[in-house]
Design a protein around this motif. Sequence first.
Motif, PDB file in Angstrom:
ATOM      1  N   LYS A  64      -4.825  -8.851 -66.968  1.00 36.35           N
ATOM      2  CA  LYS A  64      -5.434  -8.244 -65.791  1.00 36.35           C
ATOM      3  C   LYS A  64      -5.010  -8.890 -64.480  1.00 36.35           C
ATOM      4  O   LYS A  64      -5.003  -8.218 -63.429  1.00 36.35           O
ATOM      5  CB  LYS A  64      -6.952  -8.259 -65.907  1.00 36.35           C
ATOM      6  CG  LYS A  64      -7.576  -9.644 -65.920  1.00 36.35           C
ATOM      7  CD  LYS A  64      -9.091  -9.533 -66.049  1.00 36.35           C
ATOM      8  CE  LYS A  64      -9.747 -10.906 -66.059  1.00 36.35           C
ATOM      9  NZ  LYS A  64     -11.211 -10.797 -66.180  1.00 36.35           N
ATOM     10  N   ASP A  65      -4.671 -10.172 -64.495  1.00 35.49           N
ATOM     11  CA  ASP A  65      -4.259 -10.839 -63.258  1.00 35.49           C
ATOM     12  C   ASP A  65      -2.771 -10.693 -62.991  1.00 35.49           C
ATOM     13  O   ASP A  65      -2.278 -11.161 -61.953  1.00 35.49           O
ATOM     14  CB  ASP A  65      -4.621 -12.317 -63.318  1.00 35.49           C
ATOM     15  CG  ASP A  65      -6.119 -12.560 -63.401  1.00 35.49           C
ATOM     16  OD1 ASP A  65      -6.526 -13.531 -64.062  1.00 35.49           O
ATOM     17  OD2 ASP A  65      -6.881 -11.754 -62.816  1.00 35.49           O
ATOM     18  N   ARG A  66      -2.057 -10.054 -63.912  1.00 34.58           N
ATOM     19  CA  ARG A  66      -0.604  -9.972 -63.794  1.00 34.58           C
ATOM     20  C   ARG A  66      -0.089  -8.542 -63.844  1.00 34.58           C
ATOM     21  O   ARG A  66       1.127  -8.324 -63.854  1.00 34.58           O
ATOM     22  CB  ARG A  66       0.049 -10.783 -64.913  1.00 34.58           C
ATOM     23  CG  ARG A  66      -0.339 -12.245 -64.911  1.00 34.58           C
ATOM     24  CD  ARG A  66       0.376 -13.021 -66.012  1.00 34.58           C
ATOM     25  NE  ARG A  66      -0.099 -12.650 -67.342  1.00 34.58           N
ATOM     26  CZ  ARG A  66       0.662 -12.066 -68.256  1.00 34.58           C
ATOM     27  NH1 ARG A  66       1.924 -11.785 -68.000  1.00 34.58           N
ATOM     28  NH2 ARG A  66       0.168 -11.774 -69.447  1.00 34.58           N
ATOM     29  N   ALA A  67      -0.998  -7.587 -63.913  1.00 31.62           N
ATOM     30  CA  ALA A  67      -0.570  -6.201 -64.069  1.00 31.62           C
ATOM     31  C   ALA A  67      -1.323  -5.294 -63.114  1.00 31.62           C
ATOM     32  O   ALA A  67      -2.444  -5.591 -62.697  1.00 31.62           O
ATOM     33  CB  ALA A  67      -0.801  -5.730 -65.510  1.00 31.62           C
ATOM     34  N   LYS A  68      -0.672  -4.182 -62.789  1.00 32.81           N
ATOM     35  CA  LYS A  68      -1.319  -3.170 -61.968  1.00 32.81           C
ATOM     36  C   LYS A  68      -0.941  -1.799 -62.494  1.00 32.81           C
ATOM     37  O   LYS A  68       0.243  -1.479 -62.605  1.00 32.81           O
ATOM     38  CB  LYS A  68      -0.901  -3.285 -60.502  1.00 32.81           C
ATOM     39  CG  LYS A  68      -1.559  -2.240 -59.608  1.00 32.81           C
ATOM     40  CD  LYS A  68      -1.127  -2.396 -58.159  1.00 32.81           C
ATOM     41  CE  LYS A  68      -1.788  -1.342 -57.271  1.00 32.81           C
ATOM     42  NZ  LYS A  68      -1.365  -1.474 -55.862  1.00 32.81           N
ATOM     43  N   ILE A  69      -1.954  -1.021 -62.835  1.00 31.65           N
ATOM     44  CA  ILE A  69      -1.717   0.351 -63.266  1.00 31.65           C
ATOM     45  C   ILE A  69      -1.922   1.277 -62.080  1.00 31.65           C
ATOM     46  O   ILE A  69      -2.784   1.041 -61.234  1.00 31.65           O
ATOM     47  CB  ILE A  69      -2.647   0.731 -64.440  1.00 31.65           C
ATOM     48  CG1 ILE A  69      -2.260   2.094 -65.016  1.00 31.65           C
ATOM     49  CG2 ILE A  69      -4.105   0.708 -64.022  1.00 31.65           C
ATOM     50  CD1 ILE A  69      -3.002   2.433 -66.315  1.00 31.65           C
ATOM     51  N   SER A  70      -1.119   2.309 -62.023  1.00 31.43           N
ATOM     52  CA  SER A  70      -1.279   3.299 -60.969  1.00 31.43           C
ATOM     53  C   SER A  70      -0.888   4.666 -61.514  1.00 31.43           C
ATOM     54  O   SER A  70      -0.122   4.763 -62.477  1.00 31.43           O
ATOM     55  CB  SER A  70      -0.432   2.945 -59.743  1.00 31.43           C
ATOM     56  OG  SER A  70       0.936   2.862 -60.083  1.00 31.43           O
ATOM     57  N   ARG A  71      -1.419   5.696 -60.892  1.00 31.49           N
ATOM     58  CA  ARG A  71      -1.123   7.066 -61.305  1.00 31.49           C
ATOM     59  C   ARG A  71      -0.740   7.908 -60.104  1.00 31.49           C
ATOM     60  O   ARG A  71      -1.227   7.701 -59.000  1.00 31.49           O
ATOM     61  CB  ARG A  71      -2.349   7.687 -62.001  1.00 31.49           C
ATOM     62  CG  ARG A  71      -2.639   7.147 -63.365  1.00 31.49           C
ATOM     63  CD  ARG A  71      -3.880   7.803 -63.963  1.00 31.49           C
ATOM     64  NE  ARG A  71      -3.718   9.247 -64.082  1.00 31.49           N
ATOM     65  CZ  ARG A  71      -4.687  10.075 -64.473  1.00 31.49           C
ATOM     66  NH1 ARG A  71      -5.884   9.574 -64.768  1.00 31.49           N
ATOM     67  NH2 ARG A  71      -4.469  11.362 -64.563  1.00 31.49           N
ATOM     68  N   ASP A  72       0.138   8.845 -60.359  1.00 29.69           N
ATOM     69  CA  ASP A  72       0.449   9.899 -59.406  1.00 29.69           C
ATOM     70  C   ASP A  72       0.178  11.201 -60.136  1.00 29.69           C
ATOM     71  O   ASP A  72       1.055  11.736 -60.820  1.00 29.69           O
ATOM     72  CB  ASP A  72       1.902   9.797 -58.936  1.00 29.69           C
ATOM     73  CG  ASP A  72       2.230  10.813 -57.855  1.00 29.69           C
ATOM     74  OD1 ASP A  72       3.235  10.626 -57.152  1.00 29.69           O
ATOM     75  OD2 ASP A  72       1.489  11.792 -57.713  1.00 29.69           O
ATOM     76  N   SER A  73      -1.046  11.677 -60.008  1.00 32.05           N
ATOM     77  CA  SER A  73      -1.448  12.858 -60.780  1.00 32.05           C
ATOM     78  C   SER A  73      -0.653  14.089 -60.384  1.00 32.05           C
ATOM     79  O   SER A  73      -0.439  14.984 -61.209  1.00 32.05           O
ATOM     80  CB  SER A  73      -2.944  13.100 -60.588  1.00 32.05           C
ATOM     81  OG  SER A  73      -3.699  12.024 -61.110  1.00 32.05           O
ATOM     82  N   SER A  74      -0.194  14.152 -59.163  1.00 31.16           N
ATOM     83  CA  SER A  74       0.583  15.316 -58.719  1.00 31.16           C
ATOM     84  C   SER A  74       1.901  15.419 -59.472  1.00 31.16           C
ATOM     85  O   SER A  74       2.471  16.509 -59.605  1.00 31.16           O
ATOM     86  CB  SER A  74       0.841  15.244 -57.218  1.00 31.16           C
ATOM     87  OG  SER A  74       1.704  14.164 -56.895  1.00 31.16           O
TER      88      SER A  74
END
Length: 120
Positions: A64-74
Amino acid sequence: QVRLVESGGGLVQAGGSLKVSCEASGETDSITYMGWYRQSPEKDREFVAGQYNDGSIKYDDSIKDRAKISRDSSKGMVYLQMDNLKPEDSAVYYCNAEFYGPYGVIYMTWGQGTQVTVSS
């Protein structure tokens, strides 16, 4: 139906960074959740991170301190940015998604996986 294809895996040195991507196709408007799991030969498949449509995010404590999740739903995309990678992060990373099917039933689908190898 929703289909998932991962990309972006590879070989990286310990301490380095890598971003894996997953593209959904098909009935992407029905997706309610997208996330990442990983599996190494020594372990069962384990949860890494996930993001719901409302924006809520969960991470496994190990990353959790080393990762980042992101989404582009479009675009039907989900990304996982990983920093300060460790050899124990080496695994096949799988994208998964939950989506509404007929009669409002929620289904889960998986991608084929992308290999991440971290050298010491």
